[in-house]
Design a protein around this motif. Structure first.
Motif, mmCIF file in Angstrom:
data_model
loop_
_atom_site.group_PDB
_atom_site.id
_atom_site.type_symbol
_atom_site.label_atom_id
_atom_site.label_comp_id
_atom_site.label_asym_id
_atom_site.label_seq_id
_atom_site.Cartn_x
_atom_site.Cartn_y
_atom_site.Cartn_z
ATOM 1 N N LEU A 299 18.445 -17.097 16.352
ATOM 2 C CA LEU A 299 19.564 -16.977 15.424
ATOM 3 C C LEU A 299 20.229 -18.331 15.219
ATOM 4 O O LEU A 299 20.292 -19.143 16.135
ATOM 5 C CB LEU A 299 20.593 -15.975 15.954
ATOM 6 C CG LEU A 299 20.098 -14.540 16.209
ATOM 7 C CD1 LEU A 299 21.248 -13.664 16.666
ATOM 8 C CD2 LEU A 299 19.440 -13.959 14.967
ATOM 9 N N VAL A 300 20.723 -18.541 14.011
ATOM 10 C CA VAL A 300 21.429 -19.774 13.662
ATOM 11 C C VAL A 300 22.919 -19.479 13.599
ATOM 12 O O VAL A 300 23.348 -18.503 12.970
ATOM 13 C CB VAL A 300 20.940 -20.333 12.312
ATOM 14 C CG1 VAL A 300 21.730 -21.591 11.938
ATOM 15 C CG2 VAL A 300 19.452 -20.643 12.368
ATOM 16 N N VAL A 301 23.716 -20.312 14.256
ATOM 17 C CA VAL A 301 25.173 -20.201 14.234
ATOM 18 C C VAL A 301 25.729 -21.484 13.624
ATOM 19 O O VAL A 301 25.328 -22.577 14.005
ATOM 20 C CB VAL A 301 25.746 -20.012 15.658
ATOM 21 C CG1 VAL A 301 27.263 -19.839 15.596
ATOM 22 C CG2 VAL A 301 25.089 -18.843 16.362
ATOM 23 N N ARG A 302 26.657 -21.339 12.674
ATOM 24 C CA ARG A 302 27.259 -22.507 12.047
ATOM 25 C C ARG A 302 28.770 -22.398 12.187
ATOM 26 O O ARG A 302 29.369 -21.393 11.801
ATOM 27 C CB ARG A 302 26.852 -22.575 10.572
ATOM 28 C CG ARG A 302 27.199 -23.885 9.899
ATOM 29 C CD ARG A 302 26.445 -24.089 8.600
ATOM 30 N NE ARG A 302 26.587 -22.983 7.684
ATOM 31 C CZ ARG A 302 25.578 -22.358 7.101
ATOM 32 N NH1 ARG A 302 24.334 -22.723 7.366
ATOM 33 N NH2 ARG A 302 25.771 -21.361 6.267
ATOM 34 N N GLU A 303 29.390 -23.430 12.773
ATOM 35 C CA GLU A 303 30.842 -23.406 12.930
ATOM 36 C C GLU A 303 31.436 -24.747 12.528
ATOM 37 O O GLU A 303 30.805 -25.801 12.663
ATOM 38 C CB GLU A 303 31.231 -23.056 14.373
ATOM 39 C CG GLU A 303 30.880 -24.100 15.406
ATOM 40 C CD GLU A 303 31.434 -23.760 16.789
ATOM 41 O OE1 GLU A 303 32.012 -22.678 16.957
ATOM 42 O OE2 GLU A 303 31.271 -24.596 17.701
ATOM 43 N N HIS A 304 32.666 -24.702 12.018
ATOM 44 C CA HIS A 304 33.368 -25.917 11.645
ATOM 45 C C HIS A 304 33.849 -26.645 12.901
ATOM 46 O O HIS A 304 34.326 -26.023 13.848
ATOM 47 C CB HIS A 304 34.557 -25.604 10.739
ATOM 48 C CG HIS A 304 34.162 -25.233 9.353
ATOM 49 N ND1 HIS A 304 33.877 -26.171 8.385
ATOM 50 C CD2 HIS A 304 33.980 -24.026 8.770
ATOM 51 C CE1 HIS A 304 33.547 -25.566 7.259
ATOM 52 N NE2 HIS A 304 33.603 -24.265 7.467
ATOM 53 N N VAL A 305 33.709 -27.948 12.891
ATOM 54 C CA VAL A 305 34.131 -28.762 14.032
ATOM 55 C C VAL A 305 35.657 -28.804 14.079
ATOM 56 O O VAL A 305 36.323 -29.007 13.069
ATOM 57 C CB VAL A 305 33.560 -30.189 13.903
ATOM 58 C CG1 VAL A 305 34.136 -31.093 14.984
ATOM 59 C CG2 VAL A 305 32.037 -30.149 13.985
ATOM 60 N N ALA A 306 36.216 -28.585 15.274
ATOM 61 C CA ALA A 306 37.670 -28.610 15.462
ATOM 62 C C ALA A 306 37.977 -29.256 16.806
ATOM 63 O O ALA A 306 37.154 -29.230 17.733
ATOM 64 C CB ALA A 306 38.242 -27.194 15.406
ATOM 65 N N SER A 307 39.166 -29.859 16.908
ATOM 66 C CA SER A 307 39.549 -30.502 18.164
ATOM 67 C C SER A 307 39.711 -29.453 19.258
ATOM 68 O O SER A 307 40.179 -28.340 19.017
ATOM 69 C CB SER A 307 40.866 -31.269 17.976
ATOM 70 O OG SER A 307 41.906 -30.389 17.585
ATOM 71 N N GLY A 308 39.320 -29.831 20.487
ATOM 72 C CA GLY A 308 39.439 -28.932 21.628
ATOM 73 C C GLY A 308 38.391 -27.840 21.671
ATOM 74 O O GLY A 308 38.445 -26.954 22.528
ATOM 75 N N GLN A 309 37.452 -27.900 20.761
ATOM 76 C CA GLN A 309 36.416 -26.871 20.667
ATOM 77 C C GLN A 309 35.361 -27.070 21.753
ATOM 78 O O GLN A 309 34.966 -28.192 22.050
ATOM 79 C CB GLN A 309 35.773 -26.982 19.286
ATOM 80 C CG GLN A 309 34.927 -25.837 18.828
ATOM 81 C CD GLN A 309 34.522 -26.066 17.376
ATOM 82 O OE1 GLN A 309 33.975 -27.117 17.026
ATOM 83 N NE2 GLN A 309 34.819 -25.113 16.517
#
Length: 332
Positions: A299-309
């Motif tokens: 499976l492919v997961v795509r998430e936006h980069v955020a501080s503290g992630q």
């Protein structure tokens, strides 16, 4: 047809006045043939083409009063920008004084006011594209045809010109049919998109509907990425029984990735989850893409980069969560 090859089959399509319609598909899907039929460069082996209720199937291209922009721009290399723009007006018998006024007006509109005396070879790719658009629009045609209009530009210029084309379409209100294989371009510019495959239409809808509610697995994969959920991942058989003959899929951005013991959200009763192992992590500026092995499925997961992630690495065990309402059922 091209000899024994049928390029498009049973093509039935209505273009609404003033809309921006994009025909999208891979090479060999029939999209360019559809545009060439509308332009009058080729004739249909059967059927008819109607513009404003009038049959034009037997009308040659030069008499259809359409503006056309090609991927190669097709500017006259031996004529200045101004003369390139005057040419279609001369062919229509428009007086010199009106031609001059129209050229001045359109040059200012496409931000080339001081470039009228230049030759096409003295322009950048983006500037040549603007001249080609201006030449197609200057005679105020009822229909504008775009054949891979941004294919020759680099990414930054392509994004800039997408905004320019969208602005021009809004200003002129001209019925526009565009052909492209670029999914992002189609999603950005269009009121509706026609997805073609093997000479037939797979689906016609708005960009948002096509992306969020694709009818077929081909459409889902062509407009983005689609994760297939096997029985080992998705266990709600009641849902499957209501969608017989389909497969369950979910978009990568609808999956949430976390450590296996992370606290679940308040709508946990509406969620499904699965444990898997990260096999790859790709950093792409504003996004991170994870490949996660769950059972026999990747499976492919795509998430936006955020501080503290939290960032996961290959080999990490993770939990994937998703809302049942984000699952779509498509025909294979």
């Amino acid at each position: 047809m091209y000899g024994a090859i049928t390029a498009v089959k049973d093509l039935a399509l209505t273009v609404r006045q003033g809309e921006f319609l994009t025909i999208l598909g891979p090479s060999g899907s029939g999209k360019t043939t559809a545009l060439m039929l509308l332009a009058g460069f080729i004739s249909p082996s059967e059927g008819d083409i109607l513009i404003a209720g009038r049959s034009v199937a037997a009308v040659p291209s030069y008499r259809r009063d359409q503006g056309i922009v090609f991927q190669s721009y097709a500017l006259f290399p031996h004529l200045t920008v101004r003369r390139n723009l005057e040419f279609p007006l001369e062919m229509r018998g428009i007086k010199a004084s009106e031609r001059a006024n129209r050229v001045d007006s359109i040059l200012e509109r496409v931000h080339l006011k001081d470039f009228g005396g230049r030759m096409p070879s003295q322009l950048s790719g983006g500037q040549q594209q603007r001249v080609a658009l201006a030449r197609a629009l200057i005679a105020d045609p009822p229909i504008l045809l775009l054949d891979e209009p941004l294919g020759a530009l680099d990414r930054n210029l392509r994004e800039q010109m997408q905004g320019e084309i969208k602005s021009l379409h809004k200003e002129f209100g001209i019925t526009t049919v565009c052909v492209t294989h670029d999914q992002e371009e189609a999603l950005t510019l269009s009121d509706r998109i026609v997805v073609m495959r093997g000479g037939v239409i797979e689906q016609v809808d708005t960009p948002e509907a096509l992306y969020d509610r694709p009818a077929t697995l081909f459409v889902a994969n062509f407009l983005g990425e689609a994760n297939l959920l096997e029985k080992t991942v998705y266990e709600i058989e009641a849902e499957r029984s209501r969608h017989a003959g389909t497969v369950a899929m979910i978009r990568p951005e609808r999956l949430r990735i976390s450590v296996p013991g992370a606290t679940r959200s308040t709508e946990a009763d509406q969620r499904e989850s699965a444990i898997g192992t990260v096999t790859d992590m790709i950093y792409a500026g504003p996004l991170r893409k994870y490949h996660v092995e769950v059972g026999s499925r990747l499976l492919v997961v795509r998430e936006h980069v955020a501080s503290g992630q939290q960032v996961f690495s290959p080999g990490d065990q993770v939990r994937l969560d998703w809302l049942r309402s984000d699952i779509r059922f498509v025909t294979p």
